[in-house]
Each structure stands twice: as C-alpha cells, then as structure tokens.
Scaffold this motif. Sequence first.
Motif, PDB file in Angstrom:
ATOM      1  N   ILE A 208       0.862  -1.189   0.000  1.00 40.56           N
ATOM      2  CA  ILE A 208       0.000   0.000   0.000  1.00 40.56           C
ATOM      3  C   ILE A 208       0.894   1.234   0.000  1.00 40.56           C
ATOM      4  CG2 ILE A 208      -1.756   1.298   1.266  1.00 40.56           C
ATOM      5  CD1 ILE A 208      -2.501  -1.449   2.572  1.00 40.56           C
ATOM      6  N   ASP A 209       0.872   1.981  -1.098  1.00 42.50           N
ATOM      7  CA  ASP A 209       1.613   3.243  -1.192  1.00 42.50           C
ATOM      8  C   ASP A 209       0.602   4.370  -1.040  1.00 42.50           C
ATOM      9  OD1 ASP A 209       3.020   5.535  -1.922  1.00 42.50           O
ATOM     10  OD2 ASP A 209       4.201   4.494  -3.443  1.00 42.50           O
ATOM     11  N   PHE A 210       0.431   4.856   0.187  1.00 40.03           N
ATOM     12  CA  PHE A 210      -0.632   5.819   0.455  1.00 40.03           C
ATOM     13  C   PHE A 210      -0.446   7.096  -0.350  1.00 40.03           C
ATOM     14  CE2 PHE A 210      -3.055   9.062   2.629  1.00 40.03           C
ATOM     15  CZ  PHE A 210      -4.222   8.403   2.979  1.00 40.03           C
ATOM     16  N   GLU A 211       0.787   7.594  -0.424  1.00 40.71           N
ATOM     17  CA  GLU A 211       1.036   8.833  -1.168  1.00 40.71           C
ATOM     18  C   GLU A 211       0.658   8.661  -2.636  1.00 40.71           C
ATOM     19  OE1 GLU A 211       4.693  11.269   0.078  1.00 40.71           O
ATOM     20  OE2 GLU A 211       5.194   9.221   0.694  1.00 40.71           O
ATOM     21  N   ALA A 212       0.994   7.497  -3.209  1.00 40.62           N
ATOM     22  CA  ALA A 212       0.655   7.256  -4.615  1.00 40.62           C
ATOM     23  C   ALA A 212      -0.854   7.153  -4.806  1.00 40.62           C
ATOM     24  CB  ALA A 212       1.335   5.980  -5.107  1.00 40.62           C
ATOM     25  N   LEU A 213      -1.550   6.490  -3.875  1.00 41.42           N
ATOM     26  CA  LEU A 213      -3.002   6.397  -3.965  1.00 41.42           C
ATOM     27  C   LEU A 213      -3.650   7.778  -3.901  1.00 41.42           C
ATOM     28  CD1 LEU A 213      -3.664   3.320  -1.624  1.00 41.42           C
ATOM     29  CD2 LEU A 213      -3.960   3.385  -4.110  1.00 41.42           C
ATOM     30  N   LEU A 214      -3.171   8.595  -2.977  1.00 40.06           N
ATOM     31  CA  LEU A 214      -3.712   9.951  -2.835  1.00 40.06           C
ATOM     32  C   LEU A 214      -3.481  10.762  -4.109  1.00 40.06           C
ATOM     33  CD1 LEU A 214      -5.031  12.068  -1.003  1.00 40.06           C
ATOM     34  CD2 LEU A 214      -2.762  12.579  -0.078  1.00 40.06           C
ATOM     35  N   LYS A 215      -2.287  10.623  -4.672  1.00 39.07           N
ATOM     36  CA  LYS A 215      -1.954  11.360  -5.895  1.00 39.07           C
ATOM     37  C   LYS A 215      -2.834  10.900  -7.059  1.00 39.07           C
ATOM     38  CE  LYS A 215       2.032  12.618  -8.754  1.00 39.07           C
ATOM     39  NZ  LYS A 215       3.504  12.445  -8.936  1.00 39.07           N
ATOM     40  N   THR A 216      -3.029   9.575  -7.177  1.00 38.83           N
ATOM     41  CA  THR A 216      -3.870   9.043  -8.250  1.00 38.83           C
ATOM     42  C   THR A 216      -5.312   9.514  -8.115  1.00 38.83           C
ATOM     43  OG1 THR A 216      -2.487   7.075  -8.447  1.00 38.83           O
ATOM     44  CG2 THR A 216      -4.711   6.923  -9.333  1.00 38.83           C
ATOM     45  N   ALA A 217      -5.830   9.456  -6.892  1.00 37.04           N
ATOM     46  CA  ALA A 217      -7.213   9.899  -6.658  1.00 37.04           C
ATOM     47  C   ALA A 217      -7.366  11.382  -6.980  1.00 37.04           C
ATOM     48  CB  ALA A 217      -7.612   9.616  -5.218  1.00 37.04           C
ATOM     49  N   GLN A 218      -6.411  12.184  -6.536  1.00 33.75           N
ATOM     50  CA  GLN A 218      -6.490  13.626  -6.797  1.00 33.75           C
ATOM     51  C   GLN A 218      -6.426  13.915  -8.294  1.00 33.75           C
ATOM     52  OE1 GLN A 218      -6.880  16.279  -4.291  1.00 33.75           O
ATOM     53  NE2 GLN A 218      -7.629  16.946  -6.278  1.00 33.75           N
ATOM     54  N   HIS A 219      -5.589  13.163  -9.005  1.00 32.85           N
ATOM     55  CA  HIS A 219      -5.474  13.348 -10.452  1.00 32.85           C
ATOM     56  C   HIS A 219      -6.808  13.028 -11.139  1.00 32.85           C
ATOM     57  CE1 HIS A 219      -3.648  13.412 -14.431  1.00 32.85           C
ATOM     58  NE2 HIS A 219      -4.210  12.239 -14.671  1.00 32.85           N
ATOM     59  N   GLU A 220      -7.473  11.950 -10.708  1.00 36.31           N
ATOM     60  CA  GLU A 220      -8.765  11.582 -11.299  1.00 36.31           C
ATOM     61  C   GLU A 220      -9.819  12.652 -11.025  1.00 36.31           C
ATOM     62  OE1 GLU A 220     -10.186   7.580 -10.664  1.00 36.31           O
ATOM     63  OE2 GLU A 220      -8.141   6.828 -10.435  1.00 36.31           O
ATOM     64  N   LEU A 221      -9.809  13.195  -9.820  1.00 35.06           N
ATOM     65  CA  LEU A 221     -10.779  14.243  -9.487  1.00 35.06           C
ATOM     66  C   LEU A 221     -10.495  15.519 -10.277  1.00 35.06           C
ATOM     67  CD1 LEU A 221     -10.918  13.694  -5.623  1.00 35.06           C
ATOM     68  CD2 LEU A 221     -12.763  13.221  -7.241  1.00 35.06           C
ATOM     69  N   ASP A 222      -9.215  15.857 -10.424  1.00 31.23           N
ATOM     70  CA  ASP A 222      -8.854  17.062 -11.185  1.00 31.23           C
ATOM     71  C   ASP A 222      -9.242  16.931 -12.651  1.00 31.23           C
ATOM     72  OD1 ASP A 222      -7.791  18.201  -8.908  1.00 31.23           O
ATOM     73  OD2 ASP A 222      -5.711  17.653  -9.375  1.00 31.23           O
ATOM     74  N   ALA A 223      -9.182  15.705 -13.165  1.00 32.37           N
ATOM     75  CA  ALA A 223      -9.485  15.486 -14.587  1.00 32.37           C
ATOM     76  C   ALA A 223     -10.985  15.414 -14.859  1.00 32.37           C
ATOM     77  CB  ALA A 223      -8.814  14.192 -15.056  1.00 32.37           C
ATOM     78  N   PHE A 224     -11.786  15.348 -13.803  1.00 30.30           N
ATOM     79  CA  PHE A 224     -13.242  15.214 -13.982  1.00 30.30           C
ATOM     80  C   PHE A 224     -13.826  16.513 -14.527  1.00 30.30           C
ATOM     81  CE2 PHE A 224     -17.592  15.508 -12.097  1.00 30.30           C
ATOM     82  CZ  PHE A 224     -18.173  14.517 -12.889  1.00 30.30           C
ATOM     83  N   ASP A 225     -14.600  16.399 -15.599  1.00 30.55           N
ATOM     84  CA  ASP A 225     -15.216  17.570 -16.228  1.00 30.55           C
ATOM     85  C   ASP A 225     -16.605  17.777 -15.639  1.00 30.55           C
ATOM     86  OD1 ASP A 225     -15.823  19.690 -17.860  1.00 30.55           O
ATOM     87  OD2 ASP A 225     -16.333  18.443 -19.609  1.00 30.55           O
ATOM     88  N   GLY A 226     -16.643  18.354 -14.478  1.00 28.97           N
ATOM     89  CA  GLY A 226     -17.907  18.585 -13.791  1.00 28.97           C
ATOM     90  C   GLY A 226     -17.648  18.938 -12.344  1.00 28.97           C
ATOM     91  N   GLU A 227     -18.707  19.041 -11.564  1.00 26.09           N
ATOM     92  CA  GLU A 227     -18.593  19.391 -10.148  1.00 26.09           C
ATOM     93  C   GLU A 227     -18.654  18.126  -9.292  1.00 26.09           C
ATOM     94  OE1 GLU A 227     -20.886  22.058  -6.717  1.00 26.09           O
ATOM     95  OE2 GLU A 227     -21.430  22.266  -8.832  1.00 26.09           O
ATOM     96  N   VAL A 228     -17.688  17.986  -8.396  1.00 20.31           N
ATOM     97  CA  VAL A 228     -17.674  16.850  -7.482  1.00 20.31           C
ATOM     98  C   VAL A 228     -18.666  17.128  -6.352  1.00 20.31           C
ATOM     99  CG1 VAL A 228     -16.265  15.447  -5.929  1.00 20.31           C
ATOM    100  CG2 VAL A 228     -15.265  16.347  -8.049  1.00 20.31           C
ATOM    101  N   GLY A 229     -19.741  16.330  -6.287  1.00 25.36           N
ATOM    102  CA  GLY A 229     -20.785  16.587  -5.295  1.00 25.36           C
ATOM    103  C   GLY A 229     -20.512  15.973  -3.939  1.00 25.36           C
ATOM    104  N   ALA A 230     -19.772  14.844  -3.917  1.00 23.62           N
ATOM    105  CA  ALA A 230     -19.460  14.163  -2.662  1.00 23.62           C
ATOM    106  C   ALA A 230     -18.352  13.157  -2.928  1.00 23.62           C
ATOM    107  CB  ALA A 230     -20.693  13.457  -2.092  1.00 23.62           C
TER     108      ALA A 230
END
Length: 424
Positions: free
Chosen positions: A43-65
């Motif tokens: 489990i590479d927590f920093e890598a997981l956090l970075k991947t999740a943040q990248h996916e959220l940043d790439a989302f074309d819309g508003e993150v509701g939750a």
Amino acid sequence: MSTDIFVIGLDEENRRVLERLPWAGSYRFHGLLTPEELQHGDIDFEALLKTAQHELDAFDGEVGAIVSYWDFPAATLVPILCARHGLPSVSLEAVLKCEHKYWSRLEQRTVLDELPNFGIVDLDDEQPAPPEGVGYPMWLKPVKSFSSELAFKAENDAEFADAVAEIRAGVGRVGEPFGYVLEQVDLPPEIARVGGAACLAEGALHGAQAAVEGYVYQGEVTVYGALDSINYPDSSSFLRHQYPSQLGEETVQRMRDVAERVMKQIGFDNGTFSIEFFCDPESGQVCLQEINPRHSQSHAELFEFVDGVANHEIMVRLGLGQDPARRPSRGTYQIAGKWYLRRFEDGVVTRVPTPAEIATVQNRIDGTRIEIVPEVGQRLSDLPEQDSYSFELAHLFVAGHTEHEMVQKYQACVDALPFEFAQV
C-alpha cells in the motif's frame, strides 16, 4: 440534474446496491481507485492519494461528494480529499482515533468501564512479553489491519511467541503506510511513540457478539441498527452476521448508549460508524470490541432485505451534507444474514459452482444471493483479506421471515453448491 458522487473503492456489487437506492436517479456514481488498488499487495498511500487527486482534477464537472464504505486506506483518504474540495466529511483525526486500535482504547477508557485490559507488545524486544496486567487468554493483533488479518488468540507463552513472530513478519504491510497517515495529524506522545506498525495485546472477551451501525450528523449520534455476529462452533471465524439482532432490547439499548458516549468522546462527526461488542446474555453487560469509522458494506443487502433500503443511503446523504434521518420503510423479510462458507484447511481449488448452478439456486430459493470468492486454480492461502484460521469460499446473503427459515435456506444453498479441492 444529477449530482456526481465519487465512491472510493467502488465495485460492481456495491454499484448495483447504490443504484437501487431511492432517488438514485438523481445521482451519478463514479469509482475512485479500485478495491484491488486499495487492498492488495503493498500500500503506497502517497501514490493512492496522488492518483485519486489526479482523477478528481481530470473530472469535467462538479464533485458533489466523496464517500467510501471501506477501511484503511479508503477511510482516511475520504477526509483528506473532502478537505481539499470543501466537501462535508468526518475529520481525519477522528477516523484515526477509531482505526488505531491502541489510540481507540485510550479514548474509550476515558468514558467507559467495560473494557478488557490492554497494552502494547514491544516487537523490537528480543523476547517480547505480554504487557503488564494482560493475562491469558489474550488476543494479539496489529494496531491496524484488514479483516482480522494477523489476529491471533494466545492461551500460553508458546502461542504468544508464535503469534508475535507472525505479526512481526507481516505488520509492516499495513502498518507502515498507516504510520505515514498518522504523521498528518498532531499525535499524543503515547501514540507517536508506538506508531502505526505496533502490536496490541488485550484480554479475550466472552459472550454473544453483536454490532451497532450508526452515524453522527452535526454532533448528534444516531444508532439505526443492531446486528448479531455468530461464529462457527468452537471457532473465532464468523459463520454469519444477521439483522436485526435477536438480543433483547435492553442489551441493544446498552450498546446504543456506549456508542453515543464513545463517539462523542472521539469527536466523530458527519460520518457513519460500526461498533462491535461482546454481550453477556445473562447480565446484559456489553463490552466494546472495536470501532470502525465507516458503515459496513457487508450489511448493505441485509438492511435492504429487512428495511427496504440499504445503509449506503446514509453514507450518500452525509456525503452531500444532508440530514440522513431515515424515512419509515419496510422490506420484504423480517430477518437477513450474510453467511460465510469457509474451509478450515489449505488447498488448491479445482472446482467452483458455475454461474448457471448459482442462478438455479437463487431462482429456486427466494431471498438469496451468492458470491463465490476463489477461482479455479487458486490456492486458498493466497487469497487476500482472510482471517488467521480459515478461508472464505462463498458469501451467501439469505433472508427469511424467521431465523429458522433463514437457517434452512442457507443449508439448502450450501448443499447445492459444489466445490472441489486438491490437497497442498
């Protein structure tokens, strides 16, 4: 207009549960990291956090939750990501106070008397010894682990030594990334000293096992369900969880009172929880075993069978910042269980029930759903997330109008599910 909800560790079974929620048409559910990324291997927590943040940043819309129903690392990713996006969530510190078993015990001790003796085992010592005041029989476990991984019962010094050796060898897989997350908050000295890769010893508890599920919204603690956990005979491995609890109302009320006291002490707010107990059926006394800072996805279909709506609904409402007060509802059945079909020795799987065989059973026996765990060719000891004493072959969700009917349905399912193994 639909609201976009990101679910950390979303899998297909739970997607189907979420899409059956009332008003699900108003939501779009998106997976954020896979269960395999979260739970398998290192489990590479920093890598997981970075991947999740990248996916959220790439989302074309508003993150509701941003929500999840999984343990570490998902449960700790949620408050970090929600804070970055200005979304409602429980605090990271409160989650860690639940997840770190030793920190949790220290918090519990300030408001509860009904606790076992406990202490830290020094894994760096050449000959580790039980902590002062903790006698046999005792349980040894990492301060953070998955699904009872590396949890061992010790009745004597020899079993203690064997358990410590196993824990010492495996504690780092989860403990080291957990230690990284601990560093993100201000820790009490006693928690900073032991870190995330430590071993907890505590006196063995006795009695009937049960759990409550609840949530905290704007400081108010609500318990919405109580469940029983029943083991295989002469074993610490779960046979089934069943909802609602068949214990008396007085015992359920005591669990509810303990839950309210301890979650307020921890400062837990705007999140779901599940708390496990041992209950003395004669005295009615309840003793807290463990706090999980999330509701249980394992119980989702049990609530759906009995109440008509899965407990995921509360997670979604809290993630949106809404009051999750439940509307009166009723399901088709009076009782439901999640059953664990297990094998208690290793082996290589040579046959599992086919999809057609499973469909036949589910069509013939109403109120059932079956998930097969291993694949053909898999060695059982290679399965992830197993307890220390058994291997899961299947999860069976079975509902009935009485406990007796549910038990009979389960046995009929097992009789119709063929597994075969080769000896190792």
